[in-house]
Design a protein around this motif. Structure first.
Motif, short mmCIF file in Angstrom:
data_model
loop_
_atom_site.label_atom_id
_atom_site.label_comp_id
_atom_site.label_asym_id
_atom_site.label_seq_id
_atom_site.Cartn_x
_atom_site.Cartn_y
_atom_site.Cartn_z
N ASP A 340 0.85 -1.19 0.00
CA ASP A 340 0.00 0.00 0.00
C ASP A 340 0.88 1.24 0.00
OD1 ASP A 340 -0.21 0.86 3.27
OD2 ASP A 340 0.06 -1.28 2.87
N ARG A 867 -4.45 -0.38 -2.00
CA ARG A 867 -4.05 -1.54 -1.21
C ARG A 867 -4.21 -2.78 -2.06
NH1 ARG A 867 -7.66 0.92 2.83
NH2 ARG A 867 -6.42 2.09 4.36
N ILE A 881 -7.82 -2.70 -4.08
CA ILE A 881 -8.72 -1.54 -3.95
C ILE A 881 -7.94 -0.30 -4.38
CG2 ILE A 881 -8.14 -0.89 -1.57
CD1 ILE A 881 -11.75 -1.11 -2.73
N LEU A 883 -7.96 4.16 -4.25
CA LEU A 883 -8.44 5.25 -3.42
C LEU A 883 -9.73 5.83 -3.97
CD1 LEU A 883 -8.14 7.37 -1.15
CD2 LEU A 883 -6.69 8.69 -2.72
N GLN A 898 -14.94 3.33 -5.32
CA GLN A 898 -14.18 2.47 -4.43
C GLN A 898 -13.82 3.16 -3.10
OE1 GLN A 898 -10.99 0.04 -6.27
NE2 GLN A 898 -11.63 0.85 -8.25
N THR A 899 -14.07 4.46 -2.99
CA THR A 899 -13.54 5.22 -1.86
C THR A 899 -14.15 4.80 -0.53
OG1 THR A 899 -13.19 7.10 -3.35
CG2 THR A 899 -13.05 7.52 -0.98
N TRP A 902 -12.72 1.58 0.43
CA TRP A 902 -11.32 1.82 0.84
C TRP A 902 -11.30 2.37 2.27
CZ3 TRP A 902 -9.24 6.38 2.48
CH2 TRP A 902 -7.84 6.46 2.58
#
Length: 929
Positions: A340, A867, A881, A883, A898-899, A902
């Motif tokens: 990450d 990540r 994933i 950000l 996806q935030t 995340w």
């Protein structure tokens, strides 16, 4: 003793011209004023206008230049997997698809790297363009493309550019993104064709973001106006090798210790003449001479700080986690690899997820790889192919040095007693809506650009510089020394070759051979393969310096003995393969114990808080034969344990506090487990106490160049002798943006405070009384008491008096801002382009590294930018994933889809095999020749 200081309220400092444009970043105020003044928002910004630029993801499109059909399969998050029958078709399709999703971002990036932002955004970007033209990233990228890169790499770059241009063909700005529609109100800018050099240039931008200890080099010199060498050394303690393990413990560097000759480079034993600050240990404390580089380096910092956030957070706080666990320690009996990278938060994310698949891998079509890349670059930067996986973290090795140059008239500089002419070139900066500007770039014979030509504050370079050149007297400074930059990325390299070579590597040997080409930026590379091997390699061009020179402060450019002597050979760089312990952890800590390696890689490692926590988590899992799962790796990425809290809370809980409201806050710490969940009131209060400890003990004693720009203090005047009464104090206001100031509260400051805990009467534990707030006079506990009081009332103001309503997430929030028109300006555009806030857990120097700057506040300034966890037993069981999302279009469903996941610590399924990809496919687009 540190100067006595008192915080005050009142007027903010006057701002120079550079400050006026800082907040704008990439914004053109002319543009936004025009929009406010004359545009009927509702009529123009119709749904059809906004959606006009959305990509076609179904059906078919004919692309001239393809040799066969290409399938683009997108899952429910819009992540593309591309299938082709030749390398050229694969990378052409990659260019087309990335342009569909992110061309505006790509266009801004290439204008930034080439110093042409003014062409898009007008005169507010001229200063940035001047600086970037001086660095000359695009010139170096062109040299790389012309003379360094392999014919295959050039072929792939050309194919990628062809794909981007196929997307652009026949489109105007509004067809590409709504940002171009906005630009069109005041600017006739139109996107031009993409070139292979545009792709190569972006690697230079990332190298700049990960350039090593240049910021520490500047900060140490700036501190000399207020602090003496011993005090500065206390603020830059030695790496704690005895407590936090280095990356390489059982590794090799090809019998280097038997062949290394001290005359060819420097070893750690050469550093005995310095105190850790690069300052001779018998130097005097700060005075006129002691304020050495304050003037010129303050100016340099201001230029660096003004660079667009799209390049990152300019070296402050940059880090990453990556670790790999061998099969003997996992439930699958095959390796697991986690990564990450930590970068500043941007919208869209700097990363772009995708898969590049040859339908049948052969000599004609060689790639079957999936992972993260940058929009604007072919290939995959981090990820896995059929047999290997790799991750990256910033190594932090020192690949930049600042040199003071004795100028001789307009055209020359002194070198070994002779005057040498500068190599010059003229650059023309075109300015949207204004007149072009011409500048002259000067650089030394060996290619070091003169940065001091690019900022008014650098005209006075070196006027007060103290220079210790041992047996060589410094030349008369005249009107001041210049400041030049030596940086490995300013010479042509082969990193683009490395990207493609890593993407198709099959085993450890081919991976290392590929890594040898990865010259800048120098990264920690972790490795795992399906044959049950793990490894680590430090690549990169890493300079060797003369004996006694460690690169920690600016060097005399007029003396040839301070030149770089060469570079460490690849076979002499540390690596590790299948260590007996069964895991390798990299999180920006020291690469190798200084006593086990003869070269100085840097004097400014991260201090190992994150890396040791990860190591401890792994050891606790495998203790007694335990096994680690994919979800264990995910949970480790989310660990928000606070190391500094473990050190301080036992002391804070014992303090006797008179105020019942402060005692009420103190009780939050009694049963706290040191985790920083978003809903934790204890984490909120502790971090406020930590912030106030840093401010009282250190921040108020630092020079104005390091403090937050709206912090004004009454301080003792510099260079006085004897006691100073209050009437003689002078008013000084900070000069740095809040997310760049010191003390930032990272793990270097953990180490500073750890070392001072037993020195309970240290000078640092001193702060004057303020109103009803008590003073501390060489008294650690009194200063801690004051910090607890200040923290209680700070949070009362921010969160309310009722501590039951407090939570860390209410303070520690993430706002995602589009790095151009959404960074500042009218609310309408910000509403369209920006998202947030998200309330986050985690914190500075935790594994879940949602960084915040303690000098400036609690807001999130850098994050785990993505990540991933790769399962080498079954690649389809890997997780990832991003950000934000795949799309750069503000109203796309995939802009920030996806935030929230995340932020909650979730990972998405990462399909790789043909069957898994087909099963997860939502949309299929066929690109036809």
């Amino acid at each position: 003793m540190p100067p006595n200081t008192t915080a005050t309220s009142g007027d903010k400092p006057g701002k120079s011209g550079r400050k006026k444009g800082r907040k704008a970043r990439l914004i053109v105020l002319v543009l936004v004023l025009a929009i406010i003044g004359g545009i009927a928002y509702g009529a123009y910004w119709s749904i059809s206008t906004v959606r006009a630029s959305f990509p076609q993801t179904k059906g078919s499109i004919t692309l001239e230049g393809l040799t066969g059909p290409v399938d683009v399969k997108r899952d429910g998050y819009g992540i593309p997997q591309i299938y082709a029958d030749s390398d050229e078709d694969l990378f052409m399709a990659q260019g087309y698809v990335q342009a569909q999703d992110r061309f505006y971002e790509m266009d801004v990036r290439r204008h930034m790297t080439s110093g042409r932002l003014s062409e898009m955004f007008g005169k507010s970007q001229v200063d940035n363009d001047e600086f970037l033209r001086t660095l000359g990233w695009d010139r170096v990228a062109k040299e790389e493309y012309d003379s360094k890169l392999s014919s295959d790499t050039k072929k792939y770059l050309q194919a990628y550019a062809k794909g981007v241009n196929a997307y652009l063909k026949g489109k105007d700005g509004a067809d590409i993104s709504l940002e171009y529609a906005a630009l069109g109100f005041t600017n006739d800018y139109k996107p031009t064709e993409w070139t292979p050099v545009d792709s190569v240039s972006w690697l230079k931008a990332m190298a700049w973001d990960l350039r090593g200890n240049m910021q520490d080099e500047i900060d140490r010199a700036l501190m000399t106006s207020r602090l003496g060498p011993a005090q500065i050394a206390e603020l830059y303690p030695q790496y704690p090798y005895d407590r936090n393990q280095a990356i390489v413990q059982d590794g090799q560097y090809d019998e280097l210790t038997k062949t290394f000759e001290q005359s060819d480079g420097q070893s750690d034993s050469d550093d005995s003449s310095t105190d850790g600050t690069g300052t001779s240990s018998d130097s005097s404390s700060g005075g006129t001479e002691g304020s050495a580089l304050q003037s010129q380096l303050s100016g340099l910092y201001n230029v660096l700080d003004d660079l667009p956030t799209a390049v990152g957070v300019n070296g402050n706080g940059i880090g990453s986690n990556s670790w790999v666990v061998a099969g003997k320690n996992t439930i699958t009996n095959k390796p697991l690899l986690a990564n990450d990278p930590h970068l500043s938060a941007s919208l869209p994310s700097v990363w772009y997820q995708m898969g590049l698949h040859c339908r049948a891998v052969s000599s004609k079509c060689q790639y079957d790889v999936s992972g993260y890349t940058f929009a604007g670059m072919p290939g995959v930067i981090i990820g896995h192919n059929q047999t290997i996986s790799w991750g990256m973290t910033n190594s932090g090795v020192d690949v930049t040095d600042l040199y003071l140059e004795k100028l001789s008239g307009e055209d020359g500089y002194e070198y070994d007693g002779k005057v040498k002419p500068f190599v010059t070139r003229e650059e023309t900066i075109k300015v949207a809506g204004g007149e072009s500007k011409k500048i002259v770039v000067r650089q030394t014979e060996d290619g070091m650009p003169l940065l001091s030509d690019r900022d008014d504050e650098l005209i006075d370079v070196g006027k007060k510089a103290t220079v210790d050149t041992d047996d060589t007297a410094a030349p008369d400074r005249g009107d001041g020394y210049g400041v030049a930059l030596k940086w490995t990325a300013l010479s042509a390299g082969t990193s683009m070759d490395a990207v493609f070579a890593i993407d198709k590597a099959k085993d450890w040997d081919s991976f290392r051979k590929a890594a040898e080409k990865f010259d800048v930026p120098s990264q920690n590379l972790v490795y795992a393969d399906t044959s049950n091997h793990i490894g680590y390699q430090l690549p990169g061009k890493i300079p060797t310096r003369a004996k006694g020179v460690d690169g920690s402060i600016p060097a005399p450019g007029w003396d040839s003995k301070y030149k770089w002597k060469g570079y460490i050979a690849f076979d002499e760089l540390p690596y590790e393969y299948d260590p007996d312990r069964g895991y390798i952890v990299t999180a920006n800590q020291a690469v190798v114990d200084k006593d086990k390696y003869p070269y100085t890689l840097t004097t400014d490692w991260g201090y190992g808080a994150r890396s040791q926590r990860i190591t401890d988590l792994i050891k606790s899992k495998i203790k007694g034969g335990g096994k680690i799962s994919t979800d264990d790796m995910r949970q480790m990425q989310l660990d928000d344990d606070s190391e500094i809290a473990k050190l301080l809370v036992p002391v804070l809980k014992k303090l006797n506090l008179d105020d019942p409201d402060v005692r009420e806050a103190q009780k939050l710490l009694e049963n706290w487990d040191f985790t920083q969940d978003a809903d934790s009131a204890a984490a909120a209060y502790f971090n406020a106490v930590w912030r106030n400890i840093l401010k009282l003990a250190f921040g108020n004693k630092l020079p104005k160049e390091l403090r937050v720009e709206d912090q004004c203090l009454w301080v003792d005047p510099v260079n006085t002798t004897g006691p100073v009464d209050d009437t003689e104090k002078v008013r000084e206001c900070g000069q740095r943006d809040a997310d760049q100031a010191q003390p930032d509260g990272g793990d270097r400051w953990f180490e500073v405070v750890r070392n001072l805990m037993t020195k309970t009467d240290s000078d640092w534990w001193t702060t004057p009384a303020s109103g009803t707030r008590p003073e501390a006079d060489h008294d650690r506990d009194k200063l801690f008491e004051r910090a607890m009081i200040d923290a209680r009332w700070e949070l009362t103001a921010k969160l309310g008096k009722d501590i039951d309503t407090w939570s860390w997430g209410r303070l520690h929030r993430l706002f995602l801002k589009n790095q151009t028109l959404g960074t500042s300006g009218p609310g309408f555009l910000q509403y369209i382009l920006n998202r947030g806030p998200w309330k986050l857990g985690g914190g500075e120097a935790t594994v879940n590294a949602t960084g915040w700057n303690a000098a400036g506040g609690y807001g999130v300034v850098w994050v785990p930018s993505m990540r991933m966890v790769v399962n080498l037993d079954d690649l389809d069981k890997s997780k990832w994933i991003n950000l934000t999302g795949a799309s750069g279009h503000a109203f796309s469903a995939h802009y920030t889809d996806q935030t929230s996941k995340w932020a909650d610590g979730e990972l998405l399924d990462w399909s790789f095999s043909k069957k898994a990809v087909d099963d997860s496919t939502s949309d299929t687009l066929v690109l036809k020749p």
